[in-house]
Structures are given as structure tokens and as C-alpha cells.
Enzyme design. Structure first.
Site, PDB file in Angstrom:
ATOM      1  CB  SER A 124      -0.858  -0.030   1.276  1.00  0.00           C
ATOM      2  OG  SER A 124      -1.448   1.231   1.493  1.00  0.00           O
ATOM      3  CE1 TYR A 148      -3.864  -2.709   5.730  1.00  0.00           C
ATOM      4  CE2 TYR A 148      -3.429  -0.376   5.340  1.00  0.00           C
ATOM      5  CZ  TYR A 148      -3.696  -1.643   4.850  1.00  0.00           C
ATOM      6  OH  TYR A 148      -3.763  -1.851   3.491  1.00  0.00           O
ATOM      7  CE  LYS A 152      -1.441  -4.438   3.468  1.00  0.00           C
ATOM      8  NZ  LYS A 152      -1.744  -5.749   2.907  1.00  0.00           N
TER       9      LYS A 152
HETATM   10  P1  NAD Z   1     -11.002  -7.010   1.389  1.00  0.00           P
HETATM   11  O1  NAD Z   1     -11.202  -6.994   2.839  1.00  0.00           O
HETATM   12  O2  NAD Z   1     -12.161  -6.719   0.507  1.00  0.00           O
HETATM   13  O3  NAD Z   1     -10.366  -8.414   0.931  1.00  0.00           O
HETATM   14  C1  NAD Z   1      -9.485  -9.141   1.765  1.00  0.00           C
HETATM   15  C2  NAD Z   1      -9.996 -10.573   1.839  1.00  0.00           C
HETATM   16  O4  NAD Z   1      -9.108 -11.341   2.652  1.00  0.00           O
HETATM   17  C3  NAD Z   1     -11.389 -10.689   2.446  1.00  0.00           C
HETATM   18  O5  NAD Z   1     -12.242 -11.373   1.541  1.00  0.00           O
HETATM   19  C4  NAD Z   1     -11.173 -11.488   3.726  1.00  0.00           C
HETATM   20  O6  NAD Z   1     -12.262 -12.327   4.009  1.00  0.00           O
HETATM   21  C5  NAD Z   1      -9.892 -12.244   3.417  1.00  0.00           C
HETATM   22  N1  NAD Z   1      -9.079 -12.616   4.581  1.00  0.00           N
HETATM   23  C6  NAD Z   1      -8.639 -11.820   5.586  1.00  0.00           C
HETATM   24  N2  NAD Z   1      -7.913 -12.537   6.464  1.00  0.00           N
HETATM   25  C7  NAD Z   1      -7.876 -13.812   6.003  1.00  0.00           C
HETATM   26  C8  NAD Z   1      -7.275 -15.021   6.461  1.00  0.00           C
HETATM   27  N3  NAD Z   1      -6.582 -15.084   7.602  1.00  0.00           N
HETATM   28  N4  NAD Z   1      -7.443 -16.152   5.740  1.00  0.00           N
HETATM   29  C9  NAD Z   1      -8.152 -16.125   4.597  1.00  0.00           C
HETATM   30  N5  NAD Z   1      -8.749 -15.020   4.108  1.00  0.00           N
HETATM   31  C10 NAD Z   1      -8.604 -13.874   4.807  1.00  0.00           C
HETATM   32  O7  NAD Z   1      -9.806  -5.992   1.062  1.00  0.00           O
HETATM   33  P2  NAD Z   1      -9.311  -5.400  -0.320  1.00  0.00           P
HETATM   34  O8  NAD Z   1      -9.708  -3.973  -0.366  1.00  0.00           O
HETATM   35  O9  NAD Z   1      -9.689  -6.306  -1.434  1.00  0.00           O
HETATM   36  O10 NAD Z   1      -7.741  -5.423  -0.083  1.00  0.00           O
HETATM   37  C11 NAD Z   1      -6.952  -6.527  -0.500  1.00  0.00           C
HETATM   38  C12 NAD Z   1      -5.518  -6.313  -0.025  1.00  0.00           C
HETATM   39  O11 NAD Z   1      -5.046  -5.076  -0.544  1.00  0.00           O
HETATM   40  C13 NAD Z   1      -5.380  -6.220   1.497  1.00  0.00           C
HETATM   41  O12 NAD Z   1      -4.183  -6.862   1.859  1.00  0.00           O
HETATM   42  C14 NAD Z   1      -5.282  -4.725   1.754  1.00  0.00           C
HETATM   43  O13 NAD Z   1      -4.559  -4.428   2.910  1.00  0.00           O
HETATM   44  C15 NAD Z   1      -4.540  -4.268   0.502  1.00  0.00           C
HETATM   45  N6  NAD Z   1      -4.802  -2.853   0.189  1.00  0.00           N
HETATM   46  C16 NAD Z   1      -6.091  -2.414   0.034  1.00  0.00           C
HETATM   47  C17 NAD Z   1      -6.344  -1.077  -0.238  1.00  0.00           C
HETATM   48  C18 NAD Z   1      -7.759  -0.561  -0.369  1.00  0.00           C
HETATM   49  O14 NAD Z   1      -7.946   0.648  -0.340  1.00  0.00           O
HETATM   50  N7  NAD Z   1      -8.762  -1.413  -0.547  1.00  0.00           N
HETATM   51  C19 NAD Z   1      -5.275  -0.175  -0.381  1.00  0.00           C
HETATM   52  C20 NAD Z   1      -3.964  -0.660  -0.246  1.00  0.00           C
HETATM   53  C21 NAD Z   1      -3.735  -2.011   0.030  1.00  0.00           C
HETATM   54  C1  UD1 Z   2      -6.949   5.465   3.820  1.00  0.00           C
HETATM   55  C2  UD1 Z   2      -6.132   4.882   4.941  1.00  0.00           C
HETATM   56  C3  UD1 Z   2      -4.805   4.365   4.375  1.00  0.00           C
HETATM   57  C4  UD1 Z   2      -5.059   3.369   3.240  1.00  0.00           C
HETATM   58  C5  UD1 Z   2      -5.910   4.082   2.175  1.00  0.00           C
HETATM   59  C6  UD1 Z   2      -6.260   3.173   1.020  1.00  0.00           C
HETATM   60  C7  UD1 Z   2      -6.802   6.151   6.948  1.00  0.00           C
HETATM   61  C8  UD1 Z   2      -6.350   7.144   7.971  1.00  0.00           C
HETATM   62  N1  UD1 Z   2      -5.905   5.880   5.967  1.00  0.00           N
HETATM   63  O1  UD1 Z   2      -6.217   6.536   3.350  1.00  0.00           O
HETATM   64  O2  UD1 Z   2      -4.038   3.748   5.360  1.00  0.00           O
HETATM   65  O3  UD1 Z   2      -3.839   2.938   2.670  1.00  0.00           O
HETATM   66  O4  UD1 Z   2      -7.126   4.521   2.780  1.00  0.00           O
HETATM   67  O5  UD1 Z   2      -7.193   2.239   1.424  1.00  0.00           O
HETATM   68  O6  UD1 Z   2      -7.881   5.591   7.019  1.00  0.00           O
HETATM   69  N2  UD1 Z   2     -11.994  12.074   3.379  1.00  0.00           N
HETATM   70  C9  UD1 Z   2     -12.936  13.008   3.774  1.00  0.00           C
HETATM   71  N3  UD1 Z   2     -14.094  12.572   4.360  1.00  0.00           N
HETATM   72  C10 UD1 Z   2     -14.351  11.239   4.557  1.00  0.00           C
HETATM   73  C11 UD1 Z   2     -13.377  10.279   4.140  1.00  0.00           C
HETATM   74  C12 UD1 Z   2     -12.202  10.747   3.573  1.00  0.00           C
HETATM   75  O7  UD1 Z   2     -12.734  14.210   3.601  1.00  0.00           O
HETATM   76  O8  UD1 Z   2     -15.407  10.900   5.110  1.00  0.00           O
HETATM   77  C13 UD1 Z   2     -10.769  12.560   2.726  1.00  0.00           C
HETATM   78  C14 UD1 Z   2      -9.474  12.198   3.461  1.00  0.00           C
HETATM   79  O9  UD1 Z   2      -9.129  13.161   4.397  1.00  0.00           O
HETATM   80  C15 UD1 Z   2      -8.491  12.110   2.272  1.00  0.00           C
HETATM   81  C16 UD1 Z   2      -9.351  11.612   1.110  1.00  0.00           C
HETATM   82  O10 UD1 Z   2     -10.691  11.925   1.461  1.00  0.00           O
HETATM   83  O11 UD1 Z   2      -8.008  13.394   1.948  1.00  0.00           O
HETATM   84  C17 UD1 Z   2      -9.241  10.106   0.885  1.00  0.00           C
HETATM   85  O12 UD1 Z   2      -9.500   9.439   2.120  1.00  0.00           O
HETATM   86  P1  UD1 Z   2      -9.599   7.835   2.215  1.00  0.00           P
HETATM   87  O13 UD1 Z   2     -10.478   7.323   1.142  1.00  0.00           O
HETATM   88  O14 UD1 Z   2      -9.926   7.486   3.618  1.00  0.00           O
HETATM   89  O15 UD1 Z   2      -8.117   7.353   1.838  1.00  0.00           O
HETATM   90  P2  UD1 Z   2      -6.709   7.728   2.505  1.00  0.00           P
HETATM   91  O16 UD1 Z   2      -6.826   8.853   3.443  1.00  0.00           O
HETATM   92  O17 UD1 Z   2      -5.732   7.881   1.414  1.00  0.00           O
END
Ligand code: NAD
Ligand code: UD1
Length: 336
Positions: A124, A148, A152
Site C-alpha cells: 500500500s 495496519y 505492510k
Molecule cells: P477485502 O477486505 O475486501 O479483501 C481481503 C480478503 O481477505 C477478504 O475477503 C477477507 O475475508 C480475506 N481474509 C482476511 N484474512 C484472512 C485469512 N486469515 N485467511 C483467509 N482469508 C482472509 O480488502 P481489499 O480492499 O480487497 O484489499 C486486499 C488487499 O489489498 C489487502 O491486503 C489490503 O490491505 C490491501 N490494500 C487495500 C487497499 C484498499 O484501499 N482497498 C489499499 C492498499 C492495500
Molecule cells: C486510507 C487509509 C490508508 C489506506 C488508504 C487506502 C486512513 C487514515 N488511511 O487513506 O491507510 O492505505 O485509505 O485504502 O484511514 N476524506 C474526507 N471525508 C471522509 C473520508 C475521507 O474528507 O469521510 C478525505 C481524506 O481526508 C483524504 C481523502 O478523502 O483526503 C481520501 O480518504 P480515504 O479514502 O480514507 O483514503 P486515505 O486517506 O488515502
């Protein structure tokens, strides 16, 4: 030979599996459904017209994981599984260390046992902490702002040690910026639990009337309108980044990090404006104080992924907002 996708019924995993199947890969899915549901498998099969093997197991259960490798011929693993809620990780750090770290250790141990050395890991942009400089490239300094983010960073370090220990490992650390949007079939998308923390799902719920108004966190950042800036990326572009990484994994040198972002930063007010255009719905909002732990401006330099993976994000902010809105409107009404 198959690709094992952990966390495959989740948001990013499900979109990636669609692209893998459409590109002709065989896919095995592992998920414990802690943050997703099994009907996602039916939905993926409906979109692609292809079958999937699904194992409902917890990666903390190493014996069950071992059995999957015993029963199948696996050539690479895409490891999405993990917990991702920043706020919860501050309240329950051990839950995050236990799940995210131990799951990854189990996965790597079993991979090593079966001689599977190709791994794509969901990292991330959070690993950059407060950005050292902008745009963020892969050489920028890293740090963790919460448990969190620390999982990572720790996993990136563990995988680096692993790669140094054995030259057979080929590991891509994909550092996602802000994934938003949904598949254009309207069948899969993000399903936040409870009130969303992230901007796009919060906006879609304001638009549909589930929430009253959006609170914009901070109006005094050094951006053009004072609101926070992020690099939003369409989840389908992100999914395609995994496909490109998989196709190039053999020529990676050991372990490599890649930013997956568009390279363009949008402010919160710009997102609201584009969402209003895409949905034709007005979003009431109020600017309030900054959210604790937030960084002001964050966007990627994606040139390394462009050059080495031949990957480019193609979908614009309008398409991201439109697909997020379509998903908000369809997800509760579609039965498979
Ligand atoms: P998500 O929660 O939708 O998907 C994660 C999946 O992993 C879920 O279906 C959950 O049931 C499964 N899971 C969790 N722990 C498990 C375990 N111990 N065994 C088996 N399954 C398990 O999340 P996502 O948004 O699809 O994110 C996927 C990955 O990307 C995560 O590692 C997350 O940290 C990373 N990531 C997500 C974002 C974002 O904004 N969504 C941003 C940066 C990184
Ligand atoms: C969040 C996570 C970050 C993660 C990323 C992607 C937090 C503190 N950080 O970051 O660790 O990697 O998502 O999943 O949760 N905002 C508003 N009002 C809201 C929600 C968000 O103004 O109700 C603003 C935030 O201040 C930011 C932008 O929208 O400027 C995006 O926010 P968000 O979607 O939560 O993502 P990140 O802050 O990048």
C-alpha cells in the site's frame, strides 16, 4: 498450472480474478470470508463464464493451506488476504499483527515447501508514511503511521529477507494508491462493513440517502482548494496491474516494489464535483477539521510500473465515480 489467489472473494481480489480468468489463467481461490461472502464466486463465474475452485479456509491454518498445495499444481500466488481497517488496527493491533503477518509467514513457508517461488503481494502507499517528496516513487523513504501500515512495511521487509536468502524467489510488492470504483457488470464491487471510512464509499452512501452529508476532513492543506489530495485508481486498472506483474514475474530481479497509481492527484472537492457530474446527484458536505493521522497530499510516480510491467492506468475519475455509483445502486438488488 494454477494461480492461487488469497483473499480472492474480497474487493480487489475479485476484480483481479475476473481479469486472470479472462486472460486464460486457471485460478484457485482461498478466503475465510471474514470480510466477504461466497456469492462473489458465483458472480465471478457469471461474469466470466468460467469455473473456479474455492477453498473456505483461514490462512492461519497452515495444515489446510498445505493440503491445497498438495492437491494442486500452483505456479504463483497473489496474496491479498489480510485485514485493512486503519482505525480498527489502532484499537486492536494484535489482531492485525496476528492475521496479516502470520498468514503471510504460513503462505511463504508452504510455498517454499512445494517449490513455488512466484509471489505478488498487496502492499500500500501507506508504507510511504508522510511523503518525503512528491510524486512518490519507489525509492522514497518508508515509515508506518499505524499498526495496519506497519504490517505492510513489516511484510515488505520479511519478503526482502526471504528473497535475499534464496535467489529462486520472484516477488512483486504492489503498492496500491487509492482503489475505487467497481466492475462494469455491476456484479462485483466494494462492500464496506458499517459506515465507510474511505471517501468514495462514503460519497456513494450520501448520494443514495443512507448518510446525510459528507464531512470533508481539512480545508487548510497546501492544495489548490485546501482539501486533501489522493491518487484514485480504478479497481479494474489495479486488477490489470496484477496481470501484468504476473506476466513479467519471471524477469524480475528477486524482489521489486511497484507503485500502482495514475500519477494524478485529485482533491476531495474535485472528487465531489466529478461524482456529481457522473451521478447527477448533489452531495451535501461540510468542511471540518483534519482527520488524525491523515497526510495532506499523496500521489504516485507510476513510471517504474509503466516501464517494467508495461502497465498504465487508463480509466479516469469520471469512470471511477460512475462505476462506484452504479455499484451502489445495483448491489442490493442483483441475485445470482
Ligand atoms: P477485502 O477486505 O475486501 O479483501 C481481503 C480478503 O481477505 C477478504 O475477503 C477477507 O475475508 C480475506 N481474509 C482476511 N484474512 C484472512 C485469512 N486469515 N485467511 C483467509 N482469508 C482472509 O480488502 P481489499 O480492499 O480487497 O484489499 C486486499 C488487499 O489489498 C489487502 O491486503 C489490503 O490491505 C490491501 N490494500 C487495500 C487497499 C484498499 O484501499 N482497498 C489499499 C492498499 C492495500
Ligand atoms: C486510507 C487509509 C490508508 C489506506 C488508504 C487506502 C486512513 C487514515 N488511511 O487513506 O491507510 O492505505 O485509505 O485504502 O484511514 N476524506 C474526507 N471525508 C471522509 C473520508 C475521507 O474528507 O469521510 C478525505 C481524506 O481526508 C483524504 C481523502 O478523502 O483526503 C481520501 O480518504 P480515504 O479514502 O480514507 O483514503 P486515505 O486517506 O488515502
Amino acid at each position: 498450472m494454477s494461480i492461487l489467489v488469497t483473499g480472492g472473494t474480497g474487493y480487489i481480489g475479485s476484480h483481479t480474478i475476473v481479469e486472470l480468468l479472462e486472460a486464460g489463467f486457471d485460478v484457485i481461490v482461498v478466503d475465510n470470508l471474514s470480510n466477504s461472502s461466497e456469492d462473489v464466486i458465483d458472480r465471478i463465474e457469471k461474469i466470466t463464464g468460467k469455473d473456479l475452485s474455492f477453498y473456505n479456509i483461514d490462512l492461519l491454518n497452515k495444515k489446510a493451506l498445505d493440503l491445497i498445495f498438495h492437491e494442486n499444481s500452483i505456479e504463483a500466488v497473489i496474496h491479498f488476504a489480510g485485514y485493512k481497517a486503519v482505525g480498527e488496527s489502532v484499537q486492536l493491533p494484535l489482531k492485525y499483527y496476528q492475521n496479516n503477518i502470520i498468514s503471510t509467514l504460513n503462505m511463504c513457508e508452504v510455498m517454499e515447501k512445494y517449490g513455488v517461488y512466484n509471489l505478488i503481494f498487496s502492499s500500500s502507499a501507506t508504507v510511504y508514511g508522510y511523503p518525503e517528496r512528491l510524486p512518490l516513487d519507489e525509492t522514497c523513504s518508508t515509515s508506518a503511521l499505524n499498526p495496519y501500515g506497519r504490517t505492510k512495511l513489516m511484510i515488505e521487509e520479511i519478503l526482502t529477507d526471504l528473497s535475499n536468502s534464496n535467489r529462486k524467489w520472484r516477488i512483486a510488492l504492489l503498492r496500491y494508491f487509492n482503489p475505487v470504483g467497481a466492475h462494469n457488470s455491476g456484479l462485483i464491487g466494494e462492500k464496506p462493513n458499517g459506515t465507510p471510512n474511505n471517501l468514495m464509499p462514503y460519497i456513494t452512501q450520501v448520494a443514495s440517502g443512507k448518510l446525510e452529508k459528507l464531512y470533508v476532513f481539512g480545508g487548510d492543506y497546501p492544495s489548490k482548494d485546501g482539501t486533501g489530495v489522493r491518487d484514485y485508481i480504478h479497481v479494474v486498472d489495479l486488477a490489470l496491474g496484477h496481470l501484468k506483474a504476473l506476466k513479467k514475474i519471471d524477469i524480475l530481479s528477486g524482489i521489486e516494489a511497484f507503485n500502482l497509481g495514475t500519477g494524478i492527484g485529485y482533491s476531495v472537492l474535485e472528487v465531489i464535483e466529478t461524482f456529481e457530474e457522473a451521478s447527477k446527484v448533489k452531495i451535501p458536505y461540510e468542511i471540518v477539521s483534519r482527520r488524525f493521522g491523515d497526510t495532506g497530499i499523496c500521489y504516485a510516480n507510476p513510471v517504474k510500473a509503466n516501464k517494467h510491467l508495461n502497465w498504465y492506468a487508463e480509466r479516469d475519475l469520471f469512470e471511477m465515480c460512475k462505476s462506484a455509483w452504479d455499484w451502489e445502486n445495483t448491489r442490493e438488488f442483483i441475485s445470482i
